[in-house]
Scaffold this motif. Structure first.
Motif, PDB file in Angstrom:
ATOM      1  N   GLY A 128      -5.372   4.956  15.276  1.00  0.00           N
ATOM      2  CA  GLY A 128      -6.579   5.465  15.862  1.00  0.00           C
ATOM      3  C   GLY A 128      -6.562   6.946  15.558  1.00  0.00           C
ATOM      4  O   GLY A 128      -5.661   7.665  15.972  1.00  0.00           O
ATOM      5  N   ILE A 129      -7.532   7.393  14.773  1.00  0.00           N
ATOM      6  CA  ILE A 129      -7.568   8.815  14.403  1.00  0.00           C
ATOM      7  C   ILE A 129      -8.487   9.557  15.370  1.00  0.00           C
ATOM      8  O   ILE A 129      -9.587   9.098  15.674  1.00  0.00           O
ATOM      9  CB  ILE A 129      -8.028   8.981  12.939  1.00  0.00           C
ATOM     10  CG1 ILE A 129      -7.030   8.301  11.984  1.00  0.00           C
ATOM     11  CG2 ILE A 129      -8.221  10.457  12.581  1.00  0.00           C
ATOM     12  CD1 ILE A 129      -5.637   8.911  11.944  1.00  0.00           C
ATOM     13  N   VAL A 177      -7.890  15.165  12.850  1.00  0.00           N
ATOM     14  CA  VAL A 177      -8.815  15.634  11.813  1.00  0.00           C
ATOM     15  C   VAL A 177      -8.661  17.148  11.637  1.00  0.00           C
ATOM     16  O   VAL A 177      -8.623  17.662  10.518  1.00  0.00           O
ATOM     17  CB  VAL A 177     -10.277  15.265  12.169  1.00  0.00           C
ATOM     18  CG1 VAL A 177     -11.264  15.935  11.217  1.00  0.00           C
ATOM     19  CG2 VAL A 177     -10.458  13.753  12.150  1.00  0.00           C
ATOM     20  N   LYS A 178      -8.504  17.841  12.760  1.00  0.00           N
ATOM     21  CA  LYS A 178      -8.357  19.301  12.711  1.00  0.00           C
ATOM     22  C   LYS A 178      -7.098  19.680  11.911  1.00  0.00           C
ATOM     23  O   LYS A 178      -7.155  20.542  11.021  1.00  0.00           O
ATOM     24  CB  LYS A 178      -8.280  19.853  14.141  1.00  0.00           C
ATOM     25  CG  LYS A 178      -8.185  21.362  14.194  1.00  0.00           C
ATOM     26  CD  LYS A 178      -8.080  21.868  15.626  1.00  0.00           C
ATOM     27  CE  LYS A 178      -7.779  23.352  15.630  1.00  0.00           C
ATOM     28  NZ  LYS A 178      -6.833  23.724  16.690  1.00  0.00           N
ATOM     29  N   LEU A 179      -5.981  19.035  12.215  1.00  0.00           N
ATOM     30  CA  LEU A 179      -4.729  19.346  11.509  1.00  0.00           C
ATOM     31  C   LEU A 179      -4.860  19.039  10.013  1.00  0.00           C
ATOM     32  O   LEU A 179      -4.343  19.764   9.166  1.00  0.00           O
ATOM     33  CB  LEU A 179      -3.553  18.553  12.094  1.00  0.00           C
ATOM     34  CG  LEU A 179      -2.726  19.292  13.150  1.00  0.00           C
ATOM     35  CD1 LEU A 179      -3.522  19.523  14.413  1.00  0.00           C
ATOM     36  CD2 LEU A 179      -1.448  18.527  13.464  1.00  0.00           C
ATOM     37  N   HIS A 180      -5.542  17.941   9.723  1.00  0.00           N
ATOM     38  CA  HIS A 180      -5.771  17.547   8.331  1.00  0.00           C
ATOM     39  C   HIS A 180      -6.609  18.601   7.609  1.00  0.00           C
ATOM     40  O   HIS A 180      -6.283  19.022   6.500  1.00  0.00           O
ATOM     41  CB  HIS A 180      -6.472  16.186   8.322  1.00  0.00           C
ATOM     42  CG  HIS A 180      -7.002  15.773   6.995  1.00  0.00           C
ATOM     43  ND1 HIS A 180      -6.182  15.532   5.911  1.00  0.00           N
ATOM     44  CD2 HIS A 180      -8.269  15.545   6.572  1.00  0.00           C
ATOM     45  CE1 HIS A 180      -6.939  15.177   4.883  1.00  0.00           C
ATOM     46  NE2 HIS A 180      -8.200  15.183   5.248  1.00  0.00           N
ATOM     47  N   LYS A 201      -0.983  19.319  19.898  1.00  0.00           N
ATOM     48  CA  LYS A 201      -1.160  20.768  19.942  1.00  0.00           C
ATOM     49  C   LYS A 201       0.189  21.487  19.778  1.00  0.00           C
ATOM     50  O   LYS A 201       0.329  22.416  18.981  1.00  0.00           O
ATOM     51  CB  LYS A 201      -1.817  21.138  21.278  1.00  0.00           C
ATOM     52  CG  LYS A 201      -2.363  22.539  21.324  1.00  0.00           C
ATOM     53  CD  LYS A 201      -3.085  22.780  22.640  1.00  0.00           C
ATOM     54  CE  LYS A 201      -2.241  23.643  23.538  1.00  0.00           C
ATOM     55  NZ  LYS A 201      -2.856  23.877  24.852  1.00  0.00           N
ATOM     56  N   TYR A 202       1.202  21.035  20.536  1.00  0.00           N
ATOM     57  CA  TYR A 202       2.528  21.667  20.455  1.00  0.00           C
ATOM     58  C   TYR A 202       3.185  21.440  19.094  1.00  0.00           C
ATOM     59  O   TYR A 202       3.836  22.326  18.552  1.00  0.00           O
ATOM     60  CB  TYR A 202       3.451  21.137  21.555  1.00  0.00           C
ATOM     61  CG  TYR A 202       3.063  21.607  22.932  1.00  0.00           C
ATOM     62  CD1 TYR A 202       3.042  22.966  23.237  1.00  0.00           C
ATOM     63  CD2 TYR A 202       2.717  20.702  23.929  1.00  0.00           C
ATOM     64  CE1 TYR A 202       2.675  23.405  24.500  1.00  0.00           C
ATOM     65  CE2 TYR A 202       2.351  21.130  25.190  1.00  0.00           C
ATOM     66  CZ  TYR A 202       2.332  22.482  25.474  1.00  0.00           C
ATOM     67  OH  TYR A 202       1.971  22.913  26.718  1.00  0.00           O
ATOM     68  N   ILE A 203       3.023  20.235  18.577  1.00  0.00           N
ATOM     69  CA  ILE A 203       3.635  19.925  17.278  1.00  0.00           C
ATOM     70  C   ILE A 203       2.996  20.776  16.188  1.00  0.00           C
ATOM     71  O   ILE A 203       3.675  21.277  15.294  1.00  0.00           O
ATOM     72  CB  ILE A 203       3.511  18.410  16.972  1.00  0.00           C
ATOM     73  CG1 ILE A 203       4.380  17.618  17.953  1.00  0.00           C
ATOM     74  CG2 ILE A 203       3.920  18.106  15.535  1.00  0.00           C
ATOM     75  CD1 ILE A 203       4.224  16.126  17.837  1.00  0.00           C
ATOM     76  N   ARG A 204       1.681  20.946  16.308  1.00  0.00           N
ATOM     77  CA  ARG A 204       0.957  21.771  15.327  1.00  0.00           C
ATOM     78  C   ARG A 204       1.565  23.179  15.254  1.00  0.00           C
ATOM     79  O   ARG A 204       1.849  23.698  14.179  1.00  0.00           O
ATOM     80  CB  ARG A 204      -0.516  21.851  15.719  1.00  0.00           C
ATOM     81  CG  ARG A 204      -1.338  22.808  14.869  1.00  0.00           C
ATOM     82  CD  ARG A 204      -2.781  22.852  15.340  1.00  0.00           C
ATOM     83  NE  ARG A 204      -3.498  23.907  14.650  1.00  0.00           N
ATOM     84  CZ  ARG A 204      -3.533  25.172  15.086  1.00  0.00           C
ATOM     85  NH1 ARG A 204      -2.909  25.516  16.191  1.00  0.00           N
ATOM     86  NH2 ARG A 204      -4.191  26.073  14.393  1.00  0.00           N
ATOM     87  N   GLU A 205       1.785  23.787  16.425  1.00  0.00           N
ATOM     88  CA  GLU A 205       2.356  25.139  16.463  1.00  0.00           C
ATOM     89  C   GLU A 205       3.697  25.192  15.742  1.00  0.00           C
ATOM     90  O   GLU A 205       3.965  26.100  14.952  1.00  0.00           O
ATOM     91  CB  GLU A 205       2.554  25.597  17.922  1.00  0.00           C
ATOM     92  CG  GLU A 205       1.262  26.000  18.593  1.00  0.00           C
ATOM     93  CD  GLU A 205       1.396  26.102  20.113  1.00  0.00           C
ATOM     94  OE1 GLU A 205       2.533  26.170  20.626  1.00  0.00           O
ATOM     95  OE2 GLU A 205       0.338  26.092  20.779  1.00  0.00           O
ATOM     96  N   GLU A 206       4.529  24.169  16.009  1.00  0.00           N
ATOM     97  CA  GLU A 206       5.868  24.156  15.424  1.00  0.00           C
ATOM     98  C   GLU A 206       5.817  23.880  13.917  1.00  0.00           C
ATOM     99  O   GLU A 206       6.639  24.393  13.156  1.00  0.00           O
ATOM    100  CB  GLU A 206       6.731  23.123  16.153  1.00  0.00           C
ATOM    101  CG  GLU A 206       8.223  23.301  15.988  1.00  0.00           C
ATOM    102  CD  GLU A 206       8.751  24.657  16.448  1.00  0.00           C
ATOM    103  OE1 GLU A 206       8.100  25.320  17.282  1.00  0.00           O
ATOM    104  OE2 GLU A 206       9.819  25.063  15.943  1.00  0.00           O
TER     105      GLU A 206
END
Lengths: 75, 473
Positions: B269-270, B275-278, B250-255
């Protein structure tokens, strides 16, 4: 959970999920806490799931207060 | 259809030429919902087989019935990535005569491909299969009953086992293509009521952790990732499951959004989070050896850039083309880390087996940056210790340990320490973390181990890393 009933001398019955590694230390903390409160005769039942010493001290003290009716924090 | 391979389970077993003393194999893509291992081993016991060696990609709580089969001599040897629950407890106390052989997922793939682990008959569950054995982990008809997504751990078995039996709960019309398990490798197809309960494949809850300590750990781990020097456009990442790991994503996504950075792939392991970020366009490809939840399993069914890979392609140490060799950052958990950065993810601090090697050894060794996230204490159990109970991942492949009491960087990676210091992160000596833990809980008494070896931990190159002894009491 710690419960205290009448007994002769200090008898500690401990069930702990960390018995092998910390059973000895936990028994010592229970005994020292009661001795510090001046309790010399009691049967203690303690069911522990890996609590820290500070928590065990607080639980034993609270159980002693309930069992004796003597509020160590007030009196 | 002509040349149909569909037979009953008993016929398939007879046809396979299975004999006492041989090795049978299974995958664990249905995790806690698996029904294949118990079904097949019950049948083998009924048919009078003895002394079989069970080579599973992993075993869990649901495989408790194996205890009786071990007592009756049906199963006399096990190799697996992990063990949990009552079966693990019984084995830790010495149930099995032969030690269990523990391998990482990449190590198992290599051992099968290299012939070190020879499989006589593989019994592989699949959510859809045609009469010629083309099989996959996703439903392909409206009658589909189950879904597990990637069949990555089953693919080496399908390719290298002498005899392959596919069990399916949805027999579909030929051709069931594309399919990970190819009909050419399959001898028999068996239709069963259910291969697994798909509701139980989730490794952890698919929600953001509200545990403040998890959030703190995740926040710190994300800062390590972002300031490590590897967080650049085109980077690649793998994370585990569990509250802290999911929150890191979640934090990495924001950055990533703030800086306009995209990842080239996510591995392993996905999870639904990946999947959301993809789907948001933040991650190019999903390379999936194991779908950790239903969302991931459904994604692999419909998204061509979400691809299934075998355990060998995922994490083999011997095959330089395996995906872990291209991996930049991996975020992993630990039961214990010691002052030499060695990690244990298999044996609990009570000496009882309660975990799995998984891809820990593989990803830590091959990635450019491996980050272990764990609290200093779990209750009274220390996670940073002077010496791990069991060695699983050698310290030389562990770069950073993130705890709520500070971040320790392996002295072998001074350049990472410099970068994190420059970002004003709180770095501590790992020996100070162990001392801090000790000051809170006291020194634990030694565990009452016996002298019987109940488990052998293999390194991914096939050498022995450590032995697990029976626990008394």
């Amino acid at each position: 959970m710690v419960t205290i009933g009448p007994g002769e001398g200090l008898q500690v019955e401990l069930q702990s999920s960390v018995e092998a590694q910390f059973g000895r230390q936990i028994r010592a903390v229970i005994t020292e806490t009661l001795e510090g409160l001046g309790v010399t005769d009691a049967h203690v039942q303690a069911i522990d799931k890996g609590a820290l010493d500070c928590t065990i001290r607080a639980r034993v003290t609270a159980a002693a207060v309930r069992a004796t009716g003597k509020d160590v924090w007030k009196d | 259809m002509r040349n149909s391979k569909v037979v009953s389970l008993e016929e398939a077993i007879k046809k396979s030429g299975l004999k006492d003393g041989m090795t049978i194999s299974f995958h664990h893509h249905f995790r806690g919902g698996d029904k294949v291992v118990n079904l097949v081993v019950d049948k083998l016991a009924q048919m009078g087989f003895k002394d079989l060696k069970l080579a599973a990609s992993s075993l869990s709580d649901v495989h408790k019935p194996l205890i009786e089969h071990i007592k009756n001599g049906v199963i006399t040897g096990i190799s697996t990535s992990g063990l949990r629950g009552e079966l693990a407890d019984a084995i830790s106390h010495g149930l099995l005569k032969e030690p269990v052989v523990f391998r990482s997922h990449g190590g198992r793939g290599s051992a099968i491909a290299g012939g070190e682990l020879k499989i006589d008959v593989a019994f592989l569950g699949a959510s859809a299969c045609d009469e010629l054995g083309n099989a996959c982990g996703v439903p392909r008809s409206e009658n589909g009953k189950s879904i597990c997504g990637s069949l990555g751990y089953a693919l080496p078995d399908a390719r290298y086992a002498k005899h392959v039996v596919v069990l399916t709960d949805d027999l579909v019309a030929y051709p069931n293509l594309p399919a990970g398990i190819r009909g050419a490798d399959v001898e028999s197809v068996v239709v069963v009521d259910s291969v697994g309960d798909s509701a139980k494949i989730s490794a952890g809850a698919i929600r953001d952790s509200k545990n403040p300590r998890d959030i703190l750990l995740a926040n710190q781990a994300a800062k390590v990732v972002i300031n490590s020097g590897y967080f650049e456009d085109g980077f690649s990442i793998q994370t585990g499951t569990g509250g802290a790991s999911l929150a890191v994503v979640k934090y990495i996504r924001e950055e990533m959004i703030n800086r306009g950075i995209k990842a080239s792939f996510a591995l392993g392991g996905i999870t639904a989070h990946m999947v959301k970020l993809h789907e948001e366009g933040l991650i190019g490809k999903l390379i999936d050896v194991q779908s950790f939840d239903k969302v991931a399993a459904q994604s692999i069914a419909s998204d061509p850039s979400h691809v299934e890979v075998s355990a060998v392609e995922y994490a083999s140490g011997q095959h330089l083309g395996s995906a872990t060799h291209a991996l930049d950052i991996v975020i992993l958990s630990a039961l214990e880390v010691d002052t030499d950065f060695n990690v244990n993810v298999l044996v609990g601090s009570d000496g009882i087996i309660r975990g799995a090697i998984g891809g820990h050894q593989d990803t830590a060794a091959d990635s450019a940056l491996s980050i272990i996230v764990c609290p200093l204490l779990r209750g009274r159990i220390p996670c940073v210790v002077p010496k791990v109970t069991t060695l699983i991942t050698p310290g030389k492949s562990v770069d950073v340990v993130v705890t709520e009491y500070g971040i320790a960087v392996n002295p072998g990676r001074p350049e990472i320490a410099e970068k994190l210091k420059a970002a004003c992160l709180k770095l501590v000596d790992i020996k100070d973390l162990a001392a801090k833990a000790n000051s809170i809980i006291g020194t634990p008494d030694p565990l009452p181990f016996g002298d019987k070896v109940v488990g052998v931990v293999m390194n991914r190159d096939g050498s022995v890393l450590d032995k697990i002894y029976n626990i008394k009491g």
